[in-house]
Write an enzyme that holds these catalytic residues in place. Structure first.
Site, PDB file in Angstrom:
ATOM      1  N   HIS A   5       6.368  -2.271  -1.316  1.00  0.00           N
ATOM      2  CA  HIS A   5       5.951  -1.399  -2.310  1.00  0.00           C
ATOM      3  C   HIS A   5       4.504  -1.929  -2.630  1.00  0.00           C
ATOM      4  O   HIS A   5       4.361  -3.183  -2.716  1.00  0.00           O
ATOM      5  CB  HIS A   5       6.759  -1.027  -3.607  1.00  0.00           C
ATOM      6  CG  HIS A   5       7.132  -2.370  -4.068  1.00  0.00           C
ATOM      7  ND1 HIS A   5       8.199  -2.924  -4.127  1.00  0.00           N
ATOM      8  CD2 HIS A   5       6.318  -2.798  -5.328  1.00  0.00           C
ATOM      9  CE1 HIS A   5       8.440  -4.129  -5.008  1.00  0.00           C
ATOM     10  NE2 HIS A   5       7.255  -3.938  -5.814  1.00  0.00           N
ATOM     11  N   GLU A  56       5.645   1.645  -6.754  1.00  0.00           N
ATOM     12  CA  GLU A  56       6.376   1.248  -7.840  1.00  0.00           C
ATOM     13  C   GLU A  56       5.429   1.593  -9.114  1.00  0.00           C
ATOM     14  O   GLU A  56       4.422   0.959  -9.382  1.00  0.00           O
ATOM     15  CB  GLU A  56       6.585  -0.256  -8.020  1.00  0.00           C
ATOM     16  CG  GLU A  56       7.454  -0.681  -9.393  1.00  0.00           C
ATOM     17  CD  GLU A  56       7.662  -2.351  -9.487  1.00  0.00           C
ATOM     18  OE1 GLU A  56       7.849  -2.650 -10.474  1.00  0.00           O
ATOM     19  OE2 GLU A  56       7.416  -2.761  -8.315  1.00  0.00           O
ATOM     20  N   HIS A  74      -7.938   1.372  -3.367  1.00  0.00           N
ATOM     21  CA  HIS A  74      -7.264   2.383  -3.243  1.00  0.00           C
ATOM     22  C   HIS A  74      -5.887   2.387  -2.577  1.00  0.00           C
ATOM     23  O   HIS A  74      -5.729   1.409  -1.996  1.00  0.00           O
ATOM     24  CB  HIS A  74      -8.309   3.605  -2.653  1.00  0.00           C
ATOM     25  CG  HIS A  74      -8.355   3.204  -1.271  1.00  0.00           C
ATOM     26  ND1 HIS A  74      -9.511   2.707  -0.872  1.00  0.00           N
ATOM     27  CD2 HIS A  74      -7.825   3.614  -0.193  1.00  0.00           C
ATOM     28  CE1 HIS A  74      -9.511   2.671   0.224  1.00  0.00           C
ATOM     29  NE2 HIS A  74      -8.564   3.024   0.937  1.00  0.00           N
ATOM     30  N   GLU A 122      -6.907   7.608  -1.210  1.00  0.00           N
ATOM     31  CA  GLU A 122      -7.543   8.128  -0.194  1.00  0.00           C
ATOM     32  C   GLU A 122      -6.488   8.991   0.623  1.00  0.00           C
ATOM     33  O   GLU A 122      -5.386   8.558   1.008  1.00  0.00           O
ATOM     34  CB  GLU A 122      -8.305   6.862   0.566  1.00  0.00           C
ATOM     35  CG  GLU A 122      -9.182   7.566   1.681  1.00  0.00           C
ATOM     36  CD  GLU A 122      -9.613   6.410   2.576  1.00  0.00           C
ATOM     37  OE1 GLU A 122     -10.749   6.594   3.564  1.00  0.00           O
ATOM     38  OE2 GLU A 122      -9.102   5.433   2.361  1.00  0.00           O
TER      39      GLU A 122
END
Length: 128
Positions: A5, A56, A74, A122
């Site tokens: 994550h 998260e 990003h 993005e």
């Protein structure tokens, strides 16, 4: 090894969850409050954590905003059609900060959207 994550600190957890679920179409996978630490972790994504990388969202109860700084770039999401995804996100109230079109010095179609805390996401067109 695999990426599990990416963690983002968010100032308003409810607003962030609404953005990622209602605007980007993710699901809340699990959420845990940690009263002793005064924070909540919410995991969101497009599929089961056992098979997919997720995000998260960490909300520290005593912090209502963060400075992103100049090191963050990003998060990238693959979409079938960047033009269509951009319009759908705009219709749902999402903030588009770069409309769909070819990337600088390339031909890949991309766009950028911003979440409630200013994090950039993005959108990248699916490659055949």
């Amino acid at each position: 090894m695999r990426i599990l994550h990416t963690m983002l600190r968010v100032g308003n957890l409810e607003q962030s969850i609404l953005f990622y679920t209602e605007i980007l179409g993710m699901s809340v996978l699990r959420q845990t409050d940690y009263p002793d630490g005064k924070f909540t972790n919410t995991f969101i994504g497009y599929g089961d954590e056992k098979e997919q990388t997720v995000i998260e969202l960490t909300h520290n109860w005593d912090t209502d905003h963060y400075d992103i700084g100049n090191g963050y770039g990003h998060i990238a999401l693959e979409v079938d059609d960047v033009y269509q995804a951009t319009e759908e996100i705009r219709e749902r109230g999402g903030k588009i900060i770069r409309d769909a079109g070819p990337m600088n010095a390339g031909s890949t179609i991309i766009a950028f959207v911003e979440d409630p805390d200013g994090y950039q996401i993005e959108l990248i067109g699916k490659k055949d």
